[in-house]
Each structure stands twice: as C-alpha cells, then as structure tokens.
Design a protein around this motif. Sequence first.
Motif, short mmCIF file in Angstrom:
data_model
loop_
_atom_site.label_atom_id
_atom_site.label_comp_id
_atom_site.label_asym_id
_atom_site.label_seq_id
_atom_site.Cartn_x
_atom_site.Cartn_y
_atom_site.Cartn_z
N ASN A 13 -3.58 -42.86 -25.74
CA ASN A 13 -3.15 -43.21 -24.53
C ASN A 13 -2.00 -44.28 -24.62
O ASN A 13 -1.12 -44.07 -23.84
CB ASN A 13 -4.07 -43.54 -23.75
N HIS A 49 0.13 -44.81 -26.86
CA HIS A 49 1.28 -44.59 -27.46
C HIS A 49 2.11 -43.24 -26.78
O HIS A 49 3.04 -42.92 -27.17
CB HIS A 49 0.91 -44.02 -29.01
N ILE A 50 1.46 -42.68 -25.73
CA ILE A 50 2.27 -41.72 -25.03
C ILE A 50 3.43 -41.90 -24.66
O ILE A 50 4.37 -41.13 -24.80
CB ILE A 50 1.11 -41.14 -23.92
N PRO A 51 3.70 -43.01 -23.88
CA PRO A 51 5.06 -43.37 -23.26
C PRO A 51 6.13 -43.15 -24.52
O PRO A 51 7.09 -42.62 -24.48
CB PRO A 51 5.14 -44.43 -22.46
N GLU A 52 5.80 -43.87 -25.79
CA GLU A 52 6.85 -43.75 -26.65
C GLU A 52 7.07 -42.46 -27.34
O GLU A 52 8.05 -41.95 -27.64
CB GLU A 52 6.41 -44.54 -27.83
N LYS A 91 -1.25 -35.22 -23.08
CA LYS A 91 -2.24 -35.88 -22.54
C LYS A 91 -3.19 -36.17 -23.93
O LYS A 91 -2.68 -35.50 -25.20
CB LYS A 91 -3.12 -34.63 -21.81
N ASP A 119 14.39 -34.08 -20.12
CA ASP A 119 13.93 -35.36 -19.37
C ASP A 119 12.62 -35.73 -19.71
O ASP A 119 11.61 -34.57 -19.81
CB ASP A 119 14.14 -34.89 -17.84
N ILE A 120 12.38 -36.84 -19.71
CA ILE A 120 10.90 -37.35 -20.21
C ILE A 120 9.75 -36.60 -19.25
O ILE A 120 8.65 -36.27 -19.54
CB ILE A 120 10.76 -39.00 -20.15
N GLU A 121 10.29 -36.63 -17.69
CA GLU A 121 9.45 -35.96 -16.70
C GLU A 121 9.12 -34.65 -17.02
O GLU A 121 8.23 -33.99 -16.59
CB GLU A 121 10.31 -36.07 -15.48
N GLN A 145 6.60 -39.59 -25.44
CA GLN A 145 7.48 -38.70 -24.74
C GLN A 145 8.73 -38.98 -24.66
O GLN A 145 9.81 -38.24 -24.79
CB GLN A 145 7.20 -39.03 -23.37
N LYS A 146 9.27 -40.57 -25.04
CA LYS A 146 10.72 -40.89 -25.11
C LYS A 146 11.30 -40.20 -26.32
O LYS A 146 12.40 -39.66 -26.40
CB LYS A 146 10.58 -42.25 -25.11
N THR A 147 10.54 -40.47 -27.59
CA THR A 147 11.14 -39.88 -28.90
C THR A 147 11.32 -38.52 -28.63
O THR A 147 12.27 -37.78 -29.13
CB THR A 147 9.88 -40.33 -30.08
#
Length: 159
Positions: A108, A110-113, A132, A125-127, A115-117
């Motif tokens: 959890n 690390h998920i934003p990184e 999960k 788009d990240i969205e 997604q960005k990568t």
Amino acid sequence: MKIRVGFGYDVHQLAEGEEFWLGGIQLNHHKGSLGHSDGDVLIHAICDALLGAANMRDIGFHFPDTSAELKGIDSKILLKKTVELIAQKGFTIGNIDSTIALQKPKINPHIPEMQKTLASVMGIDIEDLAIKATTTEKLGFVGTEEGVSAYATVLIQKI
C-alpha cells in the motif's frame, strides 16, 4: 466507438537475494521475483490483459522467455512495446484495474509511485490505473511467501 475487455494473470516465485521489481519500481525486500525478465508480475499481468483485449495472444508470444535478447529486461520496456502493439491495431487504453497478491512486504505505501511510474510508461492518466493489494491470509504459495501473483482487467477502445 468499439470497446473490449481483457484479463491478465501472472505468478512468479520469490527467492532470497533476488531484486524485487513490482509495478515498475524496485522494492527493498530480502526476496525478489525469479523470471527471465525482471519478474515484475504486475506489469506482466497488465501486458497480458492488454494483448488479450486486442486479441493479440499473450506476453510469452510477443516476448518469449527463450530469447537471450530479453534476458533480464526491464518489464517497463515490455509494457511500452505492448501499448505500441495495441495502438498499431487502433486501440487506446480506457482504464486498468489490477490487484497484487503478496504476503510481505506491504504494498500500500508504494501504490502511488507504482501508479505514477506505470501511467507514465503507458501514456495514460493516473486516474485510469487502479492498483490494489491483498494478502492471502497466509494461505497458499502467496501466504507462505513462496510467490507473488497479480491480476489485471483492462478496457481498451478503438476510435
């Protein structure tokens, strides 16, 4: 507009002393994935889902584990090539929903990184990229920390 859905699944064995690449980033852990490439199960599942949605077979067909040229390759390169392959058939990515099954380490944070990568590699788009994480409550090969698995569902559209 034509839309198609694809599903991907991948598993890799975990071994002591191997690098652990997951979601396009390297995690600090005493175990890592065994594989012909860098063993990134999330990227492999996404590639399979994209290729399946476009009816283009699977990741092993396009990037065989018998190829010396692909030995140790960064899976982000495979993902970029996969996006290019589906684009040649006129498809773009609508969205991706994925799940990583891993007992340890916790994913959890690390998920934003991730997604960005991955969004950057795919040009989305990240969205449009959900990642999960879950454990298997210490059951099975994931629960005993022998392996890691990932699932991905994608929606692609032809304009």
